[in-house]
Design a protein around this motif. Structure first.
Motif, PDB file in Angstrom:
ATOM      1  N   GLY A  23     -16.088 -30.990  -0.720  1.00 36.03           N
ATOM      2  CA  GLY A  23     -16.444 -30.106  -1.810  1.00 36.03           C
ATOM      3  C   GLY A  23     -17.752 -30.626  -2.346  1.00 36.03           C
ATOM      4  N   MET A  24     -18.404 -29.843  -3.184  1.00 37.47           N
ATOM      5  CA  MET A  24     -19.661 -30.326  -3.725  1.00 37.47           C
ATOM      6  C   MET A  24     -19.877 -29.824  -5.136  1.00 37.47           C
ATOM      7  SD  MET A  24     -20.754 -27.382  -1.624  1.00 37.47           S
ATOM      8  CE  MET A  24     -19.995 -28.140  -0.326  1.00 37.47           C
ATOM      9  N   ILE A  25     -20.571 -30.642  -5.896  1.00 35.30           N
ATOM     10  CA  ILE A  25     -21.051 -30.286  -7.224  1.00 35.30           C
ATOM     11  C   ILE A  25     -22.562 -30.306  -7.125  1.00 35.30           C
ATOM     12  CG2 ILE A  25     -21.141 -30.912  -9.670  1.00 35.30           C
ATOM     13  CD1 ILE A  25     -18.657 -32.777  -9.021  1.00 35.30           C
ATOM     14  N   ILE A  26     -23.197 -29.225  -7.551  1.00 33.59           N
ATOM     15  CA  ILE A  26     -24.655 -29.233  -7.589  1.00 33.59           C
ATOM     16  C   ILE A  26     -25.112 -29.217  -9.044  1.00 33.59           C
ATOM     17  CG2 ILE A  26     -24.957 -28.153  -5.314  1.00 33.59           C
ATOM     18  CD1 ILE A  26     -25.729 -25.536  -6.885  1.00 33.59           C
ATOM     19  N   ASP A  27     -26.182 -29.946  -9.305  1.00 30.03           N
ATOM     20  CA  ASP A  27     -26.839 -29.980 -10.604  1.00 30.03           C
ATOM     21  C   ASP A  27     -28.323 -29.765 -10.353  1.00 30.03           C
ATOM     22  OD1 ASP A  27     -24.687 -30.920 -12.572  1.00 30.03           O
ATOM     23  OD2 ASP A  27     -24.545 -32.435 -10.982  1.00 30.03           O
ATOM     24  N   PHE A  28     -28.933 -28.874 -11.140  1.00 29.71           N
ATOM     25  CA  PHE A  28     -30.360 -28.605 -11.015  1.00 29.71           C
ATOM     26  C   PHE A  28     -30.832 -27.923 -12.292  1.00 29.71           C
ATOM     27  CE2 PHE A  28     -28.146 -24.903  -9.515  1.00 29.71           C
ATOM     28  CZ  PHE A  28     -28.913 -23.808  -9.894  1.00 29.71           C
ATOM     29  N   ALA A  29     -32.138 -27.770 -12.418  1.00 27.68           N
ATOM     30  CA  ALA A  29     -32.716 -27.094 -13.577  1.00 27.68           C
ATOM     31  C   ALA A  29     -33.431 -25.829 -13.114  1.00 27.68           C
ATOM     32  CB  ALA A  29     -33.697 -28.016 -14.293  1.00 27.68           C
ATOM     33  N   ASP A  30     -33.356 -24.785 -13.933  1.00 25.37           N
ATOM     34  CA  ASP A  30     -34.100 -23.565 -13.607  1.00 25.37           C
ATOM     35  C   ASP A  30     -35.554 -23.726 -14.065  1.00 25.37           C
ATOM     36  OD1 ASP A  30     -34.183 -23.091 -16.368  1.00 25.37           O
ATOM     37  OD2 ASP A  30     -32.754 -21.423 -16.296  1.00 25.37           O
ATOM     38  N   GLU A  31     -36.350 -22.671 -13.910  1.00 23.41           N
ATOM     39  CA  GLU A  31     -37.777 -22.742 -14.229  1.00 23.41           C
ATOM     40  C   GLU A  31     -38.027 -23.057 -15.703  1.00 23.41           C
ATOM     41  OE1 GLU A  31     -36.336 -20.162 -12.667  1.00 23.41           O
ATOM     42  OE2 GLU A  31     -37.202 -20.177 -10.669  1.00 23.41           O
ATOM     43  N   ALA A  32     -37.111 -22.677 -16.581  1.00 21.34           N
ATOM     44  CA  ALA A  32     -37.264 -22.941 -18.017  1.00 21.34           C
ATOM     45  C   ALA A  32     -36.736 -24.319 -18.405  1.00 21.34           C
ATOM     46  CB  ALA A  32     -36.540 -21.858 -18.816  1.00 21.34           C
ATOM     47  N   GLY A  33     -36.201 -25.058 -17.428  1.00 17.87           N
ATOM     48  CA  GLY A  33     -35.682 -26.391 -17.696  1.00 17.87           C
ATOM     49  C   GLY A  33     -34.214 -26.432 -18.092  1.00 17.87           C
ATOM     50  N   ALA A  34     -33.539 -25.282 -18.078  1.00 14.93           N
ATOM     51  CA  ALA A  34     -32.118 -25.248 -18.414  1.00 14.93           C
ATOM     52  C   ALA A  34     -31.305 -25.899 -17.297  1.00 14.93           C
ATOM     53  CB  ALA A  34     -31.656 -23.810 -18.628  1.00 14.93           C
ATOM     54  N   ALA A  35     -30.385 -26.764 -17.678  1.00 14.17           N
ATOM     55  CA  ALA A  35     -29.526 -27.449 -16.699  1.00 14.17           C
ATOM     56  C   ALA A  35     -28.447 -26.490 -16.215  1.00 14.17           C
ATOM     57  CB  ALA A  35     -28.896 -28.678 -17.324  1.00 14.17           C
ATOM     58  N   LEU A  36     -28.275 -26.416 -14.904  1.00 16.05           N
ATOM     59  CA  LEU A  36     -27.256 -25.572 -14.287  1.00 16.05           C
ATOM     60  C   LEU A  36     -26.405 -26.426 -13.361  1.00 16.05           C
ATOM     61  CD1 LEU A  36     -29.458 -22.467 -13.410  1.00 16.05           C
ATOM     62  CD2 LEU A  36     -27.895 -22.707 -15.336  1.00 16.05           C
ATOM     63  N   SER A  37     -25.132 -26.055 -13.229  1.00 17.14           N
ATOM     64  CA  SER A  37     -24.205 -26.828 -12.409  1.00 17.14           C
ATOM     65  C   SER A  37     -23.090 -25.915 -11.921  1.00 17.14           C
ATOM     66  CB  SER A  37     -23.617 -27.964 -13.245  1.00 17.14           C
ATOM     67  OG  SER A  37     -22.751 -28.755 -12.474  1.00 17.14           O
ATOM     68  N   ALA A  38     -22.556 -26.214 -10.744  1.00 17.96           N
ATOM     69  CA  ALA A  38     -21.416 -25.468 -10.198  1.00 17.96           C
ATOM     70  C   ALA A  38     -20.752 -26.325  -9.130  1.00 17.96           C
ATOM     71  CB  ALA A  38     -21.857 -24.137  -9.607  1.00 17.96           C
ATOM     72  N   THR A  39     -19.517 -25.959  -8.792  1.00 19.41           N
ATOM     73  CA  THR A  39     -18.782 -26.691  -7.757  1.00 19.41           C
ATOM     74  C   THR A  39     -18.036 -25.721  -6.858  1.00 19.41           C
ATOM     75  OG1 THR A  39     -17.289 -28.553  -7.332  1.00 19.41           O
ATOM     76  CG2 THR A  39     -16.630 -27.028  -9.080  1.00 19.41           C
ATOM     77  N   TYR A  40     -17.847 -26.113  -5.615  1.00 19.49           N
ATOM     78  CA  TYR A  40     -16.930 -25.470  -4.677  1.00 19.49           C
ATOM     79  C   TYR A  40     -15.984 -26.544  -4.162  1.00 19.49           C
ATOM     80  CZ  TYR A  40     -19.242 -20.902  -4.047  1.00 19.49           C
ATOM     81  OH  TYR A  40     -19.756 -19.637  -4.222  1.00 19.49           O
ATOM     82  N   LEU A  41     -14.718 -26.194  -4.051  1.00 16.99           N
ATOM     83  CA  LEU A  41     -13.726 -27.097  -3.481  1.00 16.99           C
ATOM     84  C   LEU A  41     -13.964 -27.246  -1.979  1.00 16.99           C
ATOM     85  CD1 LEU A  41     -10.587 -25.870  -5.451  1.00 16.99           C
ATOM     86  CD2 LEU A  41     -11.985 -27.903  -5.885  1.00 16.99           C
TER      87      LEU A  41
END
Length: 188
Positions: free
Chosen positions: A102-120
């Motif tokens: 499974g994975m968790i991704i963390d990244f920022a969009d162009e405005a610098g907002a932190a985004l995150s999501a996971t898939y099992l």
């Protein structure tokens, strides 16, 4: 006697009373397929008893992607519990295996907002996705609506993990409860 489908979870549970976990509800469609009806959990350790109890209810009734599960759906349901383990940061966003991690991704969009999501661990293989398709879908799941570029993919911090999944359908659960004299006739 334990409910069929749960021996692997119980084996792991003997060695860890705390674990990150997710509870998933799927509904059979009568043609041999199933459709996701809810999936919510916790990526940090929680007691198994409290976690399964809480997230079984939350994923059934509060997953904002779906309407709450109705009593009419119960005979068609399958419940799965996935215990998560071996979390490790990957050197690149592609350093994981479909069907294993499974994975968790963390990244920022162009405005610098932190985004995150996971898939099992089983999501990408069940969908028939290759790695990049899975990552791009996960970027969208995180709420990103812009163009997905290689630069964006390369900016991802990916944590991979493994899971142990056990499932039981309603019919099997009901049969087990009847055999243990824990089923009330009024329940059907």
């Amino acid at each position: 006697m334990i409910a069929p489908g749960f021996p692997r979870i119980l084996h792991l549970a003997r060695y860890c009373n705390f674990s990150p976990l997710f509870v998933t509800w799927d509904k059979a469609d009568g043609r041999g397929n199933s459709k996701l009806r809810g999936c919510i959990g916790k990526l940090s350790p929680i007691t198994l008893h409290d976690g399964i109890r809480k997230y079984a209810a939350v994923s059934a009734f509060e997953d904002h992607r779906f309407s709450p599960i109705s009593s009419e759906e119960v005979p068609w349901l399958e419940c799965s519990v996935t215990l998560l383990f071996d979390f490790e940061e990957a050197p690149t966003y592609l350093d994981w295996q479909v069907g294993k991690h499974g994975m968790i991704i963390d990244f920022a969009d162009e405005a610098g907002a932190a985004l995150s999501a996971t898939y099992l661990p089983y999501v990408c293989s069940e969908q028939g996705w290759e790695k990049q398709e899975c990552i791009d879908s996960l970027i969208r799941k995180a709420g990103y609506r812009g163009a997905i570029s290689q630069r964006l993919r390369n900016s991802i911090r990916l944590t991979r993990y493994q899971g142990c999944k056990a499932s039981v359908d309603f019919g099997t659960y009901r049969q087990h409860r009847v055999s243990e004299r824990l089923w009330q006739a009024a329940w059907g």
